[in-house]
Scaffold this motif. Structure first.
Motif, PDB file in Angstrom:
ATOM      1  N   GLY A   1       0.811  -1.213   0.000  1.00 35.10           N
ATOM      2  CA  GLY A   1       0.000   0.000   0.000  1.00 35.10           C
ATOM      3  C   GLY A   1       0.841   1.257   0.000  1.00 35.10           C
ATOM      4  N   HIS A   2       1.935   1.232   0.766  1.00 30.79           N
ATOM      5  CA  HIS A   2       2.842   2.380   0.783  1.00 30.79           C
ATOM      6  C   HIS A   2       3.446   2.609  -0.602  1.00 30.79           C
ATOM      7  CE1 HIS A   2       6.083   5.076   1.905  1.00 30.79           C
ATOM      8  NE2 HIS A   2       6.942   4.216   1.390  1.00 30.79           N
ATOM      9  N   LEU A   3       3.881   1.540  -1.246  1.00 35.06           N
ATOM     10  CA  LEU A   3       4.444   1.668  -2.594  1.00 35.06           C
ATOM     11  C   LEU A   3       3.390   2.148  -3.588  1.00 35.06           C
ATOM     12  CD1 LEU A   3       6.656  -1.549  -2.740  1.00 35.06           C
ATOM     13  CD2 LEU A   3       7.459   0.811  -2.587  1.00 35.06           C
ATOM     14  N   GLY A   4       2.157   1.655  -3.459  1.00 37.48           N
ATOM     15  CA  GLY A   4       1.076   2.115  -4.334  1.00 37.48           C
ATOM     16  C   GLY A   4       0.791   3.592  -4.141  1.00 37.48           C
ATOM     17  N   ALA A   5       0.779   4.031  -2.886  1.00 42.36           N
ATOM     18  CA  ALA A   5       0.561   5.454  -2.614  1.00 42.36           C
ATOM     19  C   ALA A   5       1.714   6.288  -3.168  1.00 42.36           C
ATOM     20  CB  ALA A   5       0.415   5.684  -1.112  1.00 42.36           C
ATOM     21  N   THR A   6       2.921   5.778  -3.079  1.00 38.11           N
ATOM     22  CA  THR A   6       4.077   6.473  -3.645  1.00 38.11           C
ATOM     23  C   THR A   6       3.912   6.628  -5.157  1.00 38.11           C
ATOM     24  OG1 THR A   6       5.526   5.611  -1.919  1.00 38.11           O
ATOM     25  CG2 THR A   6       6.592   6.388  -3.919  1.00 38.11           C
ATOM     26  N   LEU A   7       3.447   5.578  -5.812  1.00 40.40           N
ATOM     27  CA  LEU A   7       3.231   5.649  -7.255  1.00 40.40           C
ATOM     28  C   LEU A   7       2.188   6.696  -7.614  1.00 40.40           C
ATOM     29  CD1 LEU A   7       3.256   1.852  -8.110  1.00 40.40           C
ATOM     30  CD2 LEU A   7       4.882   3.553  -8.923  1.00 40.40           C
ATOM     31  N   VAL A   8       1.088   6.713  -6.877  1.00 39.19           N
ATOM     32  CA  VAL A   8      -0.003   7.625  -7.214  1.00 39.19           C
ATOM     33  C   VAL A   8       0.328   9.061  -6.832  1.00 39.19           C
ATOM     34  CG1 VAL A   8      -2.406   8.220  -6.711  1.00 39.19           C
ATOM     35  CG2 VAL A   8      -1.766   5.847  -7.116  1.00 39.19           C
ATOM     36  N   TYR A   9       0.799   9.271  -5.607  1.00 38.67           N
ATOM     37  CA  TYR A   9       0.940  10.639  -5.104  1.00 38.67           C
ATOM     38  C   TYR A   9       2.280  11.287  -5.415  1.00 38.67           C
ATOM     39  CZ  TYR A   9      -3.438   9.780  -2.819  1.00 38.67           C
ATOM     40  OH  TYR A   9      -4.750   9.496  -2.589  1.00 38.67           O
ATOM     41  N   GLN A  10       3.304  10.510  -5.711  1.00 33.56           N
ATOM     42  CA  GLN A  10       4.582  11.118  -6.060  1.00 33.56           C
ATOM     43  C   GLN A  10       4.878  11.058  -7.549  1.00 33.56           C
ATOM     44  OE1 GLN A  10       7.564   9.325  -3.548  1.00 33.56           O
ATOM     45  NE2 GLN A  10       6.970  10.566  -1.786  1.00 33.56           N
ATOM     46  N   GLN A  11       4.295  10.062  -8.238  1.00 34.99           N
ATOM     47  CA  GLN A  11       4.583   9.925  -9.664  1.00 34.99           C
ATOM     48  C   GLN A  11       3.338  10.023 -10.543  1.00 34.99           C
ATOM     49  OE1 GLN A  11       7.547   7.140 -10.940  1.00 34.99           O
ATOM     50  NE2 GLN A  11       8.087   6.638  -8.835  1.00 34.99           N
ATOM     51  N   ALA A  12       2.192  10.274  -9.948  1.00 36.85           N
ATOM     52  CA  ALA A  12       0.925  10.446 -10.672  1.00 36.85           C
ATOM     53  C   ALA A  12       0.604   9.243 -11.553  1.00 36.85           C
ATOM     54  CB  ALA A  12       0.924  11.732 -11.480  1.00 36.85           C
ATOM     55  N   ALA A  13       0.840   8.038 -11.031  1.00 37.10           N
ATOM     56  CA  ALA A  13       0.555   6.813 -11.784  1.00 37.10           C
ATOM     57  C   ALA A  13      -0.940   6.675 -12.019  1.00 37.10           C
ATOM     58  CB  ALA A  13       1.085   5.600 -11.030  1.00 37.10           C
ATOM     59  N   GLY A  14      -1.332   6.562 -13.267  1.00 38.23           N
ATOM     60  CA  GLY A  14      -2.728   6.363 -13.619  1.00 38.23           C
ATOM     61  C   GLY A  14      -3.606   7.582 -13.435  1.00 38.23           C
ATOM     62  N   VAL A  15      -3.005   8.704 -13.125  1.00 39.45           N
ATOM     63  CA  VAL A  15      -3.779   9.919 -12.869  1.00 39.45           C
ATOM     64  C   VAL A  15      -3.878  10.720 -14.162  1.00 39.45           C
ATOM     65  CG1 VAL A  15      -3.858  12.071 -11.555  1.00 39.45           C
ATOM     66  CG2 VAL A  15      -3.060   9.983 -10.464  1.00 39.45           C
ATOM     67  N   ASN A  16      -5.075  11.160 -14.470  1.00 38.25           N
ATOM     68  CA  ASN A  16      -5.282  12.013 -15.627  1.00 38.25           C
ATOM     69  C   ASN A  16      -5.040  13.452 -15.187  1.00 38.25           C
ATOM     70  OD1 ASN A  16      -5.998  12.983 -18.123  1.00 38.25           O
ATOM     71  ND2 ASN A  16      -8.189  12.848 -17.742  1.00 38.25           N
ATOM     72  N   ILE A  17      -3.976  14.048 -15.634  1.00 39.63           N
ATOM     73  CA  ILE A  17      -3.620  15.408 -15.228  1.00 39.63           C
ATOM     74  C   ILE A  17      -4.253  16.383 -16.216  1.00 39.63           C
ATOM     75  CG2 ILE A  17      -1.721  17.007 -14.805  1.00 39.63           C
ATOM     76  CD1 ILE A  17      -0.009  14.515 -14.169  1.00 39.63           C
ATOM     77  N   PRO A  18      -5.164  17.232 -15.726  1.00 36.63           N
ATOM     78  CA  PRO A  18      -5.851  18.155 -16.632  1.00 36.63           C
ATOM     79  C   PRO A  18      -4.924  19.262 -17.113  1.00 36.63           C
ATOM     80  CG  PRO A  18      -6.537  18.539 -14.366  1.00 36.63           C
ATOM     81  CD  PRO A  18      -5.615  17.358 -14.348  1.00 36.63           C
ATOM     82  N   SER A  19      -5.364  19.933 -18.155  1.00 38.82           N
ATOM     83  CA  SER A  19      -4.601  21.065 -18.676  1.00 38.82           C
ATOM     84  C   SER A  19      -4.628  22.204 -17.654  1.00 38.82           C
ATOM     85  CB  SER A  19      -5.194  21.521 -20.002  1.00 38.82           C
ATOM     86  OG  SER A  19      -6.530  21.953 -19.806  1.00 38.82           O
ATOM     87  N   GLY A  20      -3.767  23.154 -17.853  1.00 43.00           N
ATOM     88  CA  GLY A  20      -3.653  24.279 -16.916  1.00 43.00           C
ATOM     89  C   GLY A  20      -4.933  25.074 -16.739  1.00 43.00           C
ATOM     90  N   ASN A  21      -5.712  25.231 -17.791  1.00 43.75           N
ATOM     91  CA  ASN A  21      -6.933  26.014 -17.688  1.00 43.75           C
ATOM     92  C   ASN A  21      -8.174  25.154 -17.479  1.00 43.75           C
ATOM     93  OD1 ASN A  21      -7.270  24.830 -20.145  1.00 43.75           O
ATOM     94  ND2 ASN A  21      -7.452  26.736 -21.313  1.00 43.75           N
ATOM     95  N   CYS A  22      -8.008  23.815 -17.367  1.00 44.06           N
ATOM     96  CA  CYS A  22      -9.101  22.862 -17.129  1.00 44.06           C
ATOM     97  C   CYS A  22     -10.215  22.981 -18.180  1.00 44.06           C
ATOM     98  CB  CYS A  22      -9.678  23.027 -15.718  1.00 44.06           C
ATOM     99  SG  CYS A  22      -8.502  22.658 -14.421  1.00 44.06           S
ATOM    100  N   ALA A  23      -9.842  23.296 -19.391  1.00 45.14           N
ATOM    101  CA  ALA A  23     -10.823  23.504 -20.464  1.00 45.14           C
ATOM    102  C   ALA A  23     -11.621  22.223 -20.764  1.00 45.14           C
ATOM    103  CB  ALA A  23     -10.121  23.978 -21.720  1.00 45.14           C
ATOM    104  N   GLU A  24     -11.037  21.062 -20.506  1.00 41.06           N
ATOM    105  CA  GLU A  24     -11.744  19.831 -20.823  1.00 41.06           C
ATOM    106  C   GLU A  24     -12.937  19.567 -19.895  1.00 41.06           C
ATOM    107  OE1 GLU A  24      -7.983  18.670 -18.504  1.00 41.06           O
ATOM    108  OE2 GLU A  24      -8.498  20.083 -20.052  1.00 41.06           O
ATOM    109  N   PHE A  25     -13.077  20.329 -18.835  1.00 43.12           N
ATOM    110  CA  PHE A  25     -14.217  20.145 -17.904  1.00 43.12           C
ATOM    111  C   PHE A  25     -15.345  21.132 -18.174  1.00 43.12           C
ATOM    112  CE2 PHE A  25     -10.574  18.392 -15.559  1.00 43.12           C
ATOM    113  CZ  PHE A  25     -11.058  17.122 -15.352  1.00 43.12           C
ATOM    114  N   GLU A  26     -15.219  21.966 -19.189  1.00 47.27           N
ATOM    115  CA  GLU A  26     -16.258  22.963 -19.489  1.00 47.27           C
ATOM    116  C   GLU A  26     -17.327  22.385 -20.367  1.00 47.27           C
ATOM    117  OE1 GLU A  26     -14.212  26.353 -21.030  1.00 47.27           O
ATOM    118  OE2 GLU A  26     -13.345  26.818 -19.089  1.00 47.27           O
TER     119      GLU A  26
END
Length: 162
Positions: A137-162
């Motif tokens: 679990g610690h390694l999984g959290a490290t992957l997600v929260y330190q390396q953004a594993a599997g995370v969809n990072i939105p654009s700077g202006n979040c235009a895709e949510f409009e």
């Protein structure tokens, strides 16, 4: 080309499937500890049922983790953490699966040893599995929260949510 909906991304299945077996396996360990101390059939049977469901769930979580691996590993800065996460997940699954076999052998009245010795071996196996599971679990959290594993990072202006 249209992007696929969030739910159908294969790397999303892993976090959906991983939390249920974690809870079940931790509760199985607690129930078996209580069964050892209080010698109640309810704790014993409940722990066995949770261990059985948790072992099934941990193998599903490993399967979905393997689905996510191909997508996630290409975007990581340090893929060795992902490999450690995977290896330790397999180790915890093997430990819990072995503990389940010991538990089922005791449950079906297979007398290799006295029942108390089998219960102590089972609780020690569950303790080891729980320790490894916490590290997974610690390694999984490290992957997600330190390396953004599997995370969809939105654009700077979040235009895709409009």
């Amino acid at each position: 080309m249209a992007e696929i909906p969030e739910f159908w991304r294969t790397e999303v299945y892993h976090p959906l499937s991983v939390h249920f077996p974690i809870v079940l396996l931790l509760l199985a360990f607690i129930f078996k500890l209580f069964a050892l101390k209080f010698k109640r059939e309810l704790w014993e049977t409940g722990g066995t049922l949770m261990l059985l469901l948790g072992v099934a769930g941990i193998w599903i979580a490993i399967y979905t983790g393997n689905l996510a691996d191909g997508v996630v590993s290409r975007k990581l800065c340090d893929p060795t953490i992902l490999k450690d996460h995977e290896n330790m997940a397999y180790l915890s699954a093997y430990i819990f699966s072995g503990s389940l076999l010991v538990d089922l052998a005791a449950y079906f009245k297979t007398y290799f040893f006295r029942k108390m010795i089998v219960q102590i071996v089972l609780v020690l196996g569950l303790a080891a599995g729980t320790g490894v599971l916490m590290y997974v679990g610690h390694l999984g959290a490290t992957l997600v929260y330190q390396q953004a594993a599997g995370v969809n990072i939105p654009s700077g202006n979040c235009a895709e949510f409009e």
